[in-house]
Design an enzyme around this catalytic site. Structure first.
Site, PDB file in Angstrom:
ATOM      1  N   TYR A 183       9.883  -3.351   9.896  1.00  0.00           N
ATOM      2  CA  TYR A 183      10.998  -4.158   9.383  1.00  0.00           C
ATOM      3  C   TYR A 183      12.352  -3.492   9.633  1.00  0.00           C
ATOM      4  O   TYR A 183      13.390  -4.084   9.345  1.00  0.00           O
ATOM      5  CB  TYR A 183      10.810  -4.606   7.938  1.00  0.00           C
ATOM      6  CG  TYR A 183      10.430  -3.585   6.893  1.00  0.00           C
ATOM      7  CD1 TYR A 183      11.053  -2.347   6.801  1.00  0.00           C
ATOM      8  CD2 TYR A 183       9.461  -3.914   5.930  1.00  0.00           C
ATOM      9  CE1 TYR A 183      10.721  -1.445   5.800  1.00  0.00           C
ATOM     10  CE2 TYR A 183       9.109  -3.022   4.930  1.00  0.00           C
ATOM     11  CZ  TYR A 183       9.748  -1.776   4.865  1.00  0.00           C
ATOM     12  OH  TYR A 183       9.421  -0.894   3.889  1.00  0.00           O
ATOM     13  N   LYS A 198      15.318   1.845   6.460  1.00  0.00           N
ATOM     14  CA  LYS A 198      14.533   2.251   7.638  1.00  0.00           C
ATOM     15  C   LYS A 198      15.293   1.923   8.937  1.00  0.00           C
ATOM     16  O   LYS A 198      15.175   2.653   9.921  1.00  0.00           O
ATOM     17  CB  LYS A 198      13.168   1.550   7.646  1.00  0.00           C
ATOM     18  CG  LYS A 198      12.230   1.971   6.510  1.00  0.00           C
ATOM     19  CD  LYS A 198      11.740   3.389   6.625  1.00  0.00           C
ATOM     20  CE  LYS A 198      10.615   3.691   5.639  1.00  0.00           C
ATOM     21  NZ  LYS A 198      10.260   5.106   5.570  1.00  0.00           N
TER      22      LYS A 198
HETATM   23  P1  NAP Z   1       3.257   7.485  -0.407  1.00  0.00           P
HETATM   24  O1  NAP Z   1       1.799   7.801  -0.509  1.00  0.00           O
HETATM   25  O2  NAP Z   1       3.827   6.415  -1.270  1.00  0.00           O
HETATM   26  O3  NAP Z   1       4.033   8.824  -0.630  1.00  0.00           O
HETATM   27  C1  NAP Z   1       5.421   8.879  -0.742  1.00  0.00           C
HETATM   28  C2  NAP Z   1       5.729  10.323  -1.009  1.00  0.00           C
HETATM   29  O4  NAP Z   1       7.131  10.469  -1.112  1.00  0.00           O
HETATM   30  C3  NAP Z   1       5.103  10.818  -2.300  1.00  0.00           C
HETATM   31  O5  NAP Z   1       4.355  11.972  -2.022  1.00  0.00           O
HETATM   32  C4  NAP Z   1       6.295  11.120  -3.192  1.00  0.00           C
HETATM   33  O6  NAP Z   1       6.029  12.307  -3.944  1.00  0.00           O
HETATM   34  C5  NAP Z   1       7.407  11.361  -2.175  1.00  0.00           C
HETATM   35  N1  NAP Z   1       8.717  11.030  -2.712  1.00  0.00           N
HETATM   36  C6  NAP Z   1       9.132   9.846  -3.226  1.00  0.00           C
HETATM   37  N2  NAP Z   1      10.398   9.945  -3.649  1.00  0.00           N
HETATM   38  C7  NAP Z   1      10.792  11.228  -3.395  1.00  0.00           C
HETATM   39  C8  NAP Z   1      11.984  11.939  -3.618  1.00  0.00           C
HETATM   40  N3  NAP Z   1      13.054  11.366  -4.196  1.00  0.00           N
HETATM   41  N4  NAP Z   1      12.045  13.231  -3.232  1.00  0.00           N
HETATM   42  C9  NAP Z   1      10.986  13.833  -2.661  1.00  0.00           C
HETATM   43  N5  NAP Z   1       9.820  13.208  -2.417  1.00  0.00           N
HETATM   44  C10 NAP Z   1       9.732  11.910  -2.801  1.00  0.00           C
HETATM   45  O7  NAP Z   1       3.685   7.190   1.110  1.00  0.00           O
HETATM   46  P2  NAP Z   1       2.879   6.420   2.241  1.00  0.00           P
HETATM   47  O8  NAP Z   1       2.546   5.049   1.771  1.00  0.00           O
HETATM   48  O9  NAP Z   1       1.824   7.312   2.783  1.00  0.00           O
HETATM   49  O10 NAP Z   1       4.048   6.233   3.334  1.00  0.00           O
HETATM   50  C11 NAP Z   1       4.463   7.309   4.141  1.00  0.00           C
HETATM   51  C12 NAP Z   1       5.641   6.869   4.990  1.00  0.00           C
HETATM   52  O11 NAP Z   1       5.272   5.790   5.841  1.00  0.00           O
HETATM   53  C13 NAP Z   1       6.831   6.375   4.187  1.00  0.00           C
HETATM   54  O12 NAP Z   1       8.017   6.784   4.802  1.00  0.00           O
HETATM   55  C14 NAP Z   1       6.683   4.868   4.236  1.00  0.00           C
HETATM   56  O13 NAP Z   1       7.915   4.196   4.072  1.00  0.00           O
HETATM   57  C15 NAP Z   1       6.103   4.661   5.620  1.00  0.00           C
HETATM   58  N6  NAP Z   1       5.269   3.453   5.770  1.00  0.00           N
HETATM   59  C16 NAP Z   1       4.188   3.266   4.974  1.00  0.00           C
HETATM   60  C17 NAP Z   1       3.350   2.176   5.182  1.00  0.00           C
HETATM   61  C18 NAP Z   1       2.055   2.010   4.378  1.00  0.00           C
HETATM   62  O14 NAP Z   1       1.237   1.127   4.670  1.00  0.00           O
HETATM   63  N7  NAP Z   1       1.786   2.829   3.403  1.00  0.00           N
HETATM   64  C19 NAP Z   1       3.672   1.238   6.176  1.00  0.00           C
HETATM   65  C20 NAP Z   1       4.830   1.436   6.954  1.00  0.00           C
HETATM   66  C21 NAP Z   1       5.601   2.556   6.746  1.00  0.00           C
HETATM   67  P3  NAP Z   1       6.623  12.584  -5.426  1.00  0.00           P
HETATM   68  O15 NAP Z   1       6.368  11.358  -6.226  1.00  0.00           O
HETATM   69  O16 NAP Z   1       5.874  13.806  -5.856  1.00  0.00           O
HETATM   70  O17 NAP Z   1       8.070  12.869  -5.230  1.00  0.00           O
END
Ligand code: NAP
Length: 300
Positions: A183, A198
């Site tokens: 997106y 993003k």
């Molecule tokens: P996730 O499991 O939701 O993890 C996000 C991480 O970011 C957590 O470990 C969290 O740890 C940390 N975080 C959040 N706010 C923070 C802050 N202010 N300071 C420091 N750390 C912070 O992530 P995910 O779903 O695997 O996604 C990984 C990446 O891929 C992201 O950039 C996401 O936008 C992108 N993405 C994900 C998907 C999907 O299907 N999941 C699809 C497209 C793109 P704490 O809570 O300990 O801070």
């Protein structure tokens, strides 16, 4: 068995054939991509490395021999993740964690200084930390908008600046990987904050690929599709009907797996990608190109 001549029967057969393909849905194979030692002697920092794709990337970097630093806000999550990373790390690869909120640029600077002191400058940085939630733009509060922009766009910039400038000053090479989502270029109804952030991160990636590429720092992005076992999937696709609709919309007919993102990241971090700079590697099973075709085709 649905008769072969029935159009919908053909589609059932197509689906059954797809489901027999290796790697479909639950079938998981313990496969390894790059050889152990590929990242030996390097240090990799993964923000948000305690969960989801961040954890998978951190594990893979450690298996490949890199010292790995994970950084996010919750200490207990980081401690547990660090244990899991250590369990699969190559001999000699150290694992460390720091609590940090990527929105706080001074705190980010402090972590970058501590990492440099302990391991030398980090040659690999993955800006993976993110926040997101589904909300119509008309109902999004100012605070909600600011929080997501702050974590995703400002946080990515603060980390990139803190770790990148250390490399620039020392004249060292590096690889920065920014996690985006499709997106960034299509727009994201229901996630206006994250989509805008993003898009900014993608632009930052392209800008710095040129500015810093000239000094040996490659800056690339990964755009994952829907990936299972992640916080993102939990937040966005936790309703089973939604999850099914989402995976049915992916041409490869499944969610991606965290390790499939880790393989992409380890490639971009490695010397095998030494000529890859300013790219956005889309790892989404073809999802963003679908435009409703998959459903249309099934209904024929
Ligand atoms: P996730 O499991 O939701 O993890 C996000 C991480 O970011 C957590 O470990 C969290 O740890 C940390 N975080 C959040 N706010 C923070 C802050 N202010 N300071 C420091 N750390 C912070 O992530 P995910 O779903 O695997 O996604 C990984 C990446 O891929 C992201 O950039 C996401 O936008 C992108 N993405 C994900 C998907 C999907 O299907 N999941 C699809 C497209 C793109 P704490 O809570 O300990 O801070």
């Amino acid at each position: 068995m649905v008769p072969e001549e029935s159009p919908s029967g053909k589609n059932v057969q197509r689906r059954e054939a797809t489901e027999k393909l290796p790697g479909f849905r639950e079938e998981r194979k313990a496969v390894e991509m790059l050889a152990e030692g590929t990242l030996k002697g390097r240090t990799a920092v993964v923000t948000g490395g305690g969960t989801g794709m961040g954890l998978a990337m951190a594990k893979e970097f450690a298996r490949l021999g890199a010292n790995v630093v994970i950084a996010s806000r919750k200490q207990e999550v980081l401690e547990e993740a660090a244990e899991a990373i250590r369990a699969g790390a190559a001999k000699g690869a150290a694992v460390a964690w720091y609590t940090v909120d990527v929105r706080q640029h001074e705190a980010v600077e402090e972590v970058a200084a501590k990492v440099s002191e302990r391991f030398g400058n980090a040659q690999i940085l993955v800006n993976n930390a993110a926040g997101n939630f589904v909300v119509p733009a008309s109902q999004l509060s100012v605070n909600g908008w600011k929080a997501v922009i702050d974590i995703v766009l400002n946080g990515t910039y603060f980390c990139t600046h803190a770790f990148g400038t250390r490399l620039l000053e020392a004249g060292e090479r590096g690889s920065i990987i920014n996690m985006v989502a499709s997106y960034a270029w299509t727009g994201g109804p229901g996630t206006v904050h994250s989509a805008a952030a993003k898009a900014g991160v993608l632009s930052l990636t392209q800008t710095l690929a040129v500015e810093w590429g000239m000094q040996g720092i490659r800056v690339n992005a990964i755009s994952p599709g829907p990936i299972e076992e992640t916080g993102g999937a939990e937040r966005l696709f936790s309703v089973p009907e939604v999850a099914k609709a989402v995976s049915d919309d992916v041409p490869l007919r499944r969610f991606g797996r965290p390790e499939e993102i880790a393989w992409a990241a380890s490639y971009l971090a490695s010397d095998y990608a030494a000529y890859v700079n300013g790219a956005c590697l889309v790892v989404d099973g073809g999802a963003w190109l679908n435009k409703g075709f998959v459903k249309l085709f099934e209904q024929r």
